[in-house]
Design a protein around this motif. Structure first.
Motif, PDB file in Angstrom:
ATOM      1  N   UNK A 287       0.837  -1.361  -0.015  1.00 21.29           N
ATOM      2  CA  UNK A 287       0.004  -0.127   0.090  1.00 21.29           C
ATOM      3  C   UNK A 287       0.957   1.366  -0.166  1.00 21.29           C
ATOM      4  N   UNK A 288       0.526   2.320  -0.686  1.00 20.06           N
ATOM      5  CA  UNK A 288       1.009   3.482  -0.698  1.00 20.06           C
ATOM      6  C   UNK A 288       1.814   3.729  -2.095  1.00 20.06           C
ATOM      7  N   UNK A 289       2.952   4.758  -2.037  1.00 20.70           N
ATOM      8  CA  UNK A 289       3.637   5.033  -3.142  1.00 20.70           C
ATOM      9  C   UNK A 289       4.986   4.298  -3.037  1.00 20.70           C
ATOM     10  N   UNK A 290       5.391   3.458  -4.088  1.00 21.23           N
ATOM     11  CA  UNK A 290       6.456   2.576  -4.451  1.00 21.23           C
ATOM     12  C   UNK A 290       7.001   3.103  -5.645  1.00 21.23           C
ATOM     13  N   UNK A 291       8.384   3.118  -5.849  1.00 17.66           N
ATOM     14  CA  UNK A 291       8.961   3.564  -7.152  1.00 17.66           C
ATOM     15  C   UNK A 291       9.698   2.215  -7.439  1.00 17.66           C
ATOM     16  N   UNK A 292       9.861   2.263  -8.732  1.00 22.14           N
ATOM     17  CA  UNK A 292      10.577   1.158  -9.570  1.00 22.14           C
ATOM     18  C   UNK A 292      11.209   1.567 -10.725  1.00 22.14           C
ATOM     19  N   UNK A 293      11.938   0.690 -11.685  1.00 21.18           N
ATOM     20  CA  UNK A 293      12.462   1.210 -12.830  1.00 21.18           C
ATOM     21  C   UNK A 293      12.664  -0.208 -13.648  1.00 21.18           C
ATOM     22  N   UNK A 294      12.861   0.146 -14.813  1.00 22.89           N
ATOM     23  CA  UNK A 294      13.045  -0.922 -15.850  1.00 22.89           C
ATOM     24  C   UNK A 294      14.304  -0.510 -16.581  1.00 22.89           C
ATOM     25  N   UNK A 295      15.505  -1.275 -16.695  1.00 25.17           N
ATOM     26  CA  UNK A 295      16.746  -0.942 -17.188  1.00 25.17           C
ATOM     27  C   UNK A 295      17.305  -2.133 -18.380  1.00 25.17           C
ATOM     28  N   UNK A 296      17.625  -1.311 -19.573  1.00 21.03           N
ATOM     29  CA  UNK A 296      18.228  -2.472 -20.362  1.00 21.03           C
ATOM     30  C   UNK A 296      19.865  -2.010 -20.457  1.00 21.03           C
ATOM     31  N   UNK A 297      20.555  -2.937 -20.689  1.00 18.26           N
ATOM     32  CA  UNK A 297      21.944  -2.919 -20.737  1.00 18.26           C
ATOM     33  C   UNK A 297      22.331  -2.247 -22.432  1.00 18.26           C
ATOM     34  N   UNK A 298      23.115  -1.410 -22.295  1.00 16.40           N
ATOM     35  CA  UNK A 298      23.484  -0.870 -23.777  1.00 16.40           C
ATOM     36  C   UNK A 298      24.711  -0.110 -23.704  1.00 16.40           C
ATOM     37  N   UNK A 299      25.560  -0.720 -24.609  1.00 11.61           N
ATOM     38  CA  UNK A 299      27.115   0.293 -24.346  1.00 11.61           C
ATOM     39  C   UNK A 299      27.122   1.493 -25.117  1.00 11.61           C
ATOM     40  N   UNK A 300      26.188   2.075 -25.989  1.00 11.80           N
ATOM     41  CA  UNK A 300      26.382   3.461 -26.418  1.00 11.80           C
ATOM     42  C   UNK A 300      25.543   4.565 -25.446  1.00 11.80           C
ATOM     43  N   UNK A 301      24.596   4.962 -25.961  1.00 12.79           N
ATOM     44  CA  UNK A 301      23.861   5.988 -25.245  1.00 12.79           C
ATOM     45  C   UNK A 301      22.874   5.345 -24.257  1.00 12.79           C
ATOM     46  N   UNK A 302      23.035   5.811 -22.883  1.00  9.53           N
ATOM     47  CA  UNK A 302      22.589   5.206 -21.903  1.00  9.53           C
ATOM     48  C   UNK A 302      21.241   5.967 -21.246  1.00  9.53           C
ATOM     49  N   UNK A 303      20.953   7.365 -21.797  1.00  6.13           N
ATOM     50  CA  UNK A 303      20.292   8.129 -20.943  1.00  6.13           C
ATOM     51  C   UNK A 303      18.670   7.484 -21.008  1.00  6.13           C
ATOM     52  N   UNK A 304      18.635   6.787 -22.269  1.00  7.35           N
ATOM     53  CA  UNK A 304      17.093   6.217 -22.560  1.00  7.35           C
ATOM     54  C   UNK A 304      17.159   4.565 -22.183  1.00  7.35           C
ATOM     55  N   UNK A 305      18.165   4.080 -21.559  1.00  4.96           N
ATOM     56  CA  UNK A 305      18.199   2.766 -20.997  1.00  4.96           C
ATOM     57  C   UNK A 305      17.673   2.524 -19.854  1.00  4.96           C
ATOM     58  N   UNK A 306      16.811   3.569 -18.906  1.00  6.94           N
ATOM     59  CA  UNK A 306      16.416   3.356 -17.600  1.00  6.94           C
ATOM     60  C   UNK A 306      15.037   4.057 -17.681  1.00  6.94           C
ATOM     61  N   UNK A 307      13.809   3.531 -17.535  1.00  6.94           N
ATOM     62  CA  UNK A 307      12.709   3.961 -17.436  1.00  6.94           C
ATOM     63  C   UNK A 307      12.139   3.919 -15.926  1.00  6.94           C
ATOM     64  N   UNK A 308      11.930   5.031 -15.336  1.00 12.23           N
ATOM     65  CA  UNK A 308      11.630   4.821 -13.812  1.00 12.23           C
ATOM     66  C   UNK A 308       9.880   4.885 -13.659  1.00 12.23           C
ATOM     67  N   UNK A 309       9.267   4.654 -12.600  1.00  8.68           N
ATOM     68  CA  UNK A 309       7.894   4.688 -12.553  1.00  8.68           C
ATOM     69  C   UNK A 309       7.751   4.813 -11.094  1.00  8.68           C
ATOM     70  N   UNK A 310       6.309   5.363 -10.745  1.00 12.60           N
ATOM     71  CA  UNK A 310       6.062   5.131  -9.154  1.00 12.60           C
ATOM     72  C   UNK A 310       4.500   4.631  -9.319  1.00 12.60           C
ATOM     73  N   UNK A 311       4.353   3.737  -8.122  1.00 15.01           N
ATOM     74  CA  UNK A 311       3.141   3.089  -8.299  1.00 15.01           C
ATOM     75  C   UNK A 311       2.388   3.460  -6.866  1.00 15.01           C
ATOM     76  N   UNK A 312       1.171   3.792  -7.015  1.00 16.42           N
ATOM     77  CA  UNK A 312       0.378   4.031  -5.536  1.00 16.42           C
ATOM     78  C   UNK A 312      -0.684   2.978  -5.755  1.00 16.42           C
ATOM     79  N   UNK A 313      -0.653   2.226  -4.747  1.00 14.59           N
ATOM     80  CA  UNK A 313      -1.541   1.046  -4.468  1.00 14.59           C
ATOM     81  C   UNK A 313      -2.371   1.592  -3.138  1.00 14.59           C
ATOM     82  N   UNK A 314      -3.593   1.353  -3.410  1.00 14.22           N
ATOM     83  CA  UNK A 314      -4.354   1.636  -2.219  1.00 14.22           C
ATOM     84  C   UNK A 314      -4.482   0.382  -1.219  1.00 14.22           C
TER      85      UNK A 314
END
Lengths: 576, 300
Positions: A287-314
């Protein structure tokens, strides 16, 4: 303005002219003197008087002098420098440094394009020994206004970091060009195709491009979505993730899912060139707000290799159901089925029927929402609401109605349900009349304006006054596909007071993920007037040559050839 | 006749002139005789017939016998001998001083050779010959006389001549034409570069006086072909005027103009029944003369 690259050749001109003149006069003097019987015989029908003949003679001399002069000038490497600064004017230059994410790409030498760009910018700044220089970034980071202070410039360049791009290159160029008195603009970028933008050539402005074209392979990941139903703690959720291979080669990588600070999942990726794939990760939210992320490995440009999110569960929702008097069939049948089809609280929602005798403040406080049918009223319910509870009042059976209705629409925070409703043709059968009081919010209304659901503040809590029941007598909605989703969201809304649980995903990197750089031809086409320098070569020499302007040698030789033709023509004309 | 000592009639030239003479004798004499066979019966040893007396006739030739026979007055007529008066008219203006490109033959000298040859031929035919010389004015006017002494005088006169001064073809020829007797022969030697209305008028006057006129245009190779190359400076032999030009480009138009000029002159002479001949100094004068007389023989 003409400048000579090898001006020593110009010293050849006086002797060339002297020789030409001497030869001309010599051949003029070298003539045969002939005593003739009657010179007047020639002059009688003469069409060219002596003066014209003399003029033609001088013209011939002039043409022949030019024929000798132009090749000498050509050897002196003349250049048309084009733009002439007025006396007293100083050059004003702008360095446009691309600090966008794509500049993280690796160059063949191994360093990143951004590091190379900073190095080039420093080298440029050091090479300017006159005038003012400004620095502009493609992100929204403020640059440096035109300054003679080289240290300030160097400091700003060294401090530059990669950031999200705020504008296209065309826009950055336009901004740089608008600086008063600017004479030269230096663009240092990877010239990503998707970020070129538009640019109209401007006269009198010299723009040089230092293109840093490196690896264009890139893997990007973004969170694409979550569960449709409002998430409840303890109920397994699905996170949808999209991975894209922005390159022309197959990519293998690993996708890692983290939630609540821990690794929660991993997938191996094998993507074809240009392939985009959606994957799902399951997790059970707290319950409440939790954060997470998804990451892909990439040897070139890394700025778009990680996507973060937050999840609110009642927290799991308990809905109390109070049935009014005189209700035949179970008025909550469809609601129960929609919210808890397994009757096991599997969706984080439990429904409990309450008898009138059970209605007490303590008891009611266990419930996040109480749904009352048949116009049931009880002081405990009023106290519950005033104390902060949420009460959804379904209409009494004998409620007055103005007739059937169609095309209802949600408003406010529930407006997202309209897309769901549009898929169905909900017919409202004799909905009860609702009279909104001042302060009431109409959450759902028919096309003719008749409210179907009102939100009314009552003390600390809320009353939701409905004009329709939840059985198929009141409408065909309970039988439609959208009913369970709508009820889940509606009850969640009522219970949470409008706070929106669920997934909050970050914005994807978007177009910056496609690293393809514009070729030289495309660069010239999209940014006309821009001259490309090769950063890997002796670009300073190349710049120097370009600054010196267009070579004229070829034109001068062509002119000499044309004059030679003119000379021959004049000779033939004289013979006629 | 041995004429050693005369420049324009050298002994060596006489040998070749013999041939010319012979030809000339049979042709010139015949032609000239034919030309000058007078329709007017003059007074000679051969009685040709009587004609009626006209007031003013000399009674010296009164035919007394016819008077006695008929009681009317008749005058005796005789066959007239060939007593042709011929005149050599020589242009001695500065333009005649032009030499050929090799510098060997001067036009004037060439003309003098021809003039001497004609004078000699007249002498041989017992015809009278005279000489006119002109440039911008008539500088010499010798009456036509027959006999050796006249020939000697003429040849000697030729040797003293020096071409100089401007040309006035028309005016001088008109004056000469006025002095010439009727029915005489005029042989004109000039380059005829300057021909104007006055010149035409002079020729018409000679035609009116029933003179036979032969015009010999004496030109050299340079004038006929303009063989120069490159830049040339022409200096007018009469006026001293200078003209600088490129030879090759000008050649074609000059030759065209010369041709047109000579054609006009030829047409004028044709209309007056005069002969017009262009002689080149590159042709030995004896050959030129022989060619002329051969041509003349065909005509007459």
């Amino acid at each position: 303005m003409i400048d000579f690259g090898a001006s020593l050749w110009l010293w050849l001109l006086p002797p060339v002219w002297g020789a030409a003149l001497v030869l001309h006069l010599y051949f003029r003097r070298k003539r045969q003197v002939v005593p003739f019987s009657d010179v007047g015989f020639f002059l009688r029908d003469e069409h060219h008087p002596a003066m014209r003949r003399k003029l033609r003679d001088w013209l011939k001399l002039l043409v022949r002098l030019l024929i000798l002069t132009l090749p000498v000038l050509a050897m002196a490497q003349p250049r048309l420098t084009g733009m002439k600064l007025a006396a007293g004017d100083e050059p004003r230059r702008v360095i446009v440094l691309d600090d966008s994410f794509s500049m993280e790409r690796k160059l063949p030498a191994g360093e990143s394009a951004f590091d190379a760009a900073r190095r080039l910018a420093l080298s440029l700044a050091d090479s300017f020994d006159d005038g003012e220089t400004a620095l502009v970034f493609t992100s929204d980071v403020p640059g440096v206004l035109p300054t003679r202070d080289r240290d300030k410039l160097r400091e700003a360049i060294r401090a530059a970091k990669l950031r999200p791009r705020a504008a296209t290159l065309g826009t950055a160029l336009a901004g740089a060009a608008e600086q008063a008195g600017v004479t030269e603009i230096f663009l240092i970028s990877d010239f990503q195709q998707s970020m070129l933008g538009k640019w109209e050539e401007r006269r009198g402005l010299r723009i040089y491009a230092l293109a840093l074209r490196g690896r264009d392979d890139n893997l990007a990941v973004e969170v694409s979505g979550g569960a449709v139903l409002p998430p409840r703690a303890g109920v397994e959720q699905q996170l949808r993730v999209k991975a894209v291979n922005y390159s022309g080669r197959p990519a293998e990588s690993r996708l890692e899912f983290r939630y609540g600070g821990r690794k929660a999942g991993e997938r191996l990726l094998n993507l074809s060139p240009g392939e985009s794939r959606e994957l799902e990760f399951a997790f059970t939210p707290a319950p409440g707000l939790t954060s997470g992320s998804v990451t892909v490995e990439d040897g070139n440009v890394t700025q778009d290799n990680r996507a973060g999110f937050t999840f609110r569960a009642e927290a799991p929702l308990k809905i109390g159901l109070v049935r009014g008097e005189g209700q035949g069939a179970d008025p909550f049948y469809f609601l129960r089925y929609a919210l808890d089809p397994g009757n096991d609280g599997g969706r984080g929602v439990t429904l409990e029927t309450l008898g009138t005798a059970e209605l007490s403040s303590d008891r009611l406080r266990e419930f996040g929402l109480v749904v009352v049918s048949g116009g049931a009223a009880h002081p405990a319910l009023d106290a519950y609401v005033r104390g902060g509870g949420r009460l959804w009042q379904l209409p009494a059976s004998a409620a007055k109605s103005a007739g059937n209705g169609k095309n209802a629409k949600f408003a406010g925070a529930l407006a997202e349900l309209n897309d769901v409703l549009q898929l169905d043709l909900v017919e409202w059968r004799s909905p009860a009349e609702l009279v909104p009081l001042p302060g009431d919010a109409v959450l759902l209304a028919l096309a003719d304006g008749r409210p179907l659901l009102l939100e009314r503040r009552d003390g600390e809590g809320r009353r939701y006054l409905g004009a329709f029941g939840l059985r198929n007598r009141s409408s065909n909605w309970p039988l439609l596909r959208s009913f369970p989703v709508a009820m889940a969201k509606l009850t969640d809304y009522m219970a949470s007071g409008g706070a929106k649980p669920g997934l909050d995903k970050g914005a994807p990197v978007g177009a910056e993920s496609n690293l393809a750089s514009a070729s030289g031809a495309e660069l010239r086409r999209r940014l006309p007037g821009v001259r490309e320098l090769q950063p890997g070569g002796d670009w300073k020499l190349e710049l120097d040559e370009l600054r010196r302007g267009s070579a004229l040698a070829g034109w001068l030789l062509l002119a000499a050839l044309l004059l030679w033709g003119v000379d021959s023509y004049l000779g033939k004309e004289a013979a006629r | 006749m041995g004429n050693a000592g005369f420049t324009y009639l050298p002994a060596s030239a006489l040998e070749s002139l013999k041939g010319i003479e012979l030809v000339a004798r049979s042709l010139v004499e015949g032609a000239l005789l034919g030309l000058h066979r007078s329709p007017y019966h003059g007074f000679s040893s051969e009685f040709a017939g009587d004609r009626k007396y006209a007031p003013g006739d000399s009674i010296r030739y009164l035919d007394w016998k016819a008077l006695a026979r008929s009681g009317k007055y008749f005058i005796k007529e005789f066959e007239e001998e060939s007593n042709l008066a011929s005149y050599v008219i020589l242009d001695s203006s500065g333009s005649m001083a032009m030499a050929d490109p090799a510098g060997h033959t001067v036009k004037f000298n060439y003309a003098c050779y021809l003039a001497a040859a004609f004078c000699y031929l007249m002498y041989r035919q017992h015809d009278a010959s005279g000489l006119f010389v002109y440039s911008d004015e008539v500088t010499c006017a010798s009456e036509a006389r027959a006999g050796r002494a006249n020939l000697t005088a003429l040849l000697g006169r030729l040797e003293t001549l020096v071409p100089a001064g401007p040309t006035r073809n028309g005016g001088c020829l008109k004056k000469i034409a006025g002095q010439m007797p009727r029915r005489s022969l005029a042989v004109v030697f000039s380059d005829f570069f300057t021909v104007d209305a006055e010149f035409e008028a002079a020729l018409r006057l000679l035609r009116f006086k029933q003179c036979e006129v032969i015009l010999f245009q004496v030109l050299n190779e340079a004038e006929l072909e303009f063989p120069y190359r490159g830049r040339v400076e022409l200096r007018d032999l009469e006026s001293g005027q200078r003209l600088e030009l490129e030879a090759e480009p000008i050649r074609a138009s000059y030759l065209k103009r010369l041709g047109e000029h000579n054609r006009r002159l030829g047409k004028l002479c044709d209309s007056l029944h005069f002969m017009f001949e262009t002689l080149s100094t590159s042709t030995p004068f004896e050959r030129a003369l022989a060619a002329y007389f051969a041509k003349r023989e065909k005509l007459f």
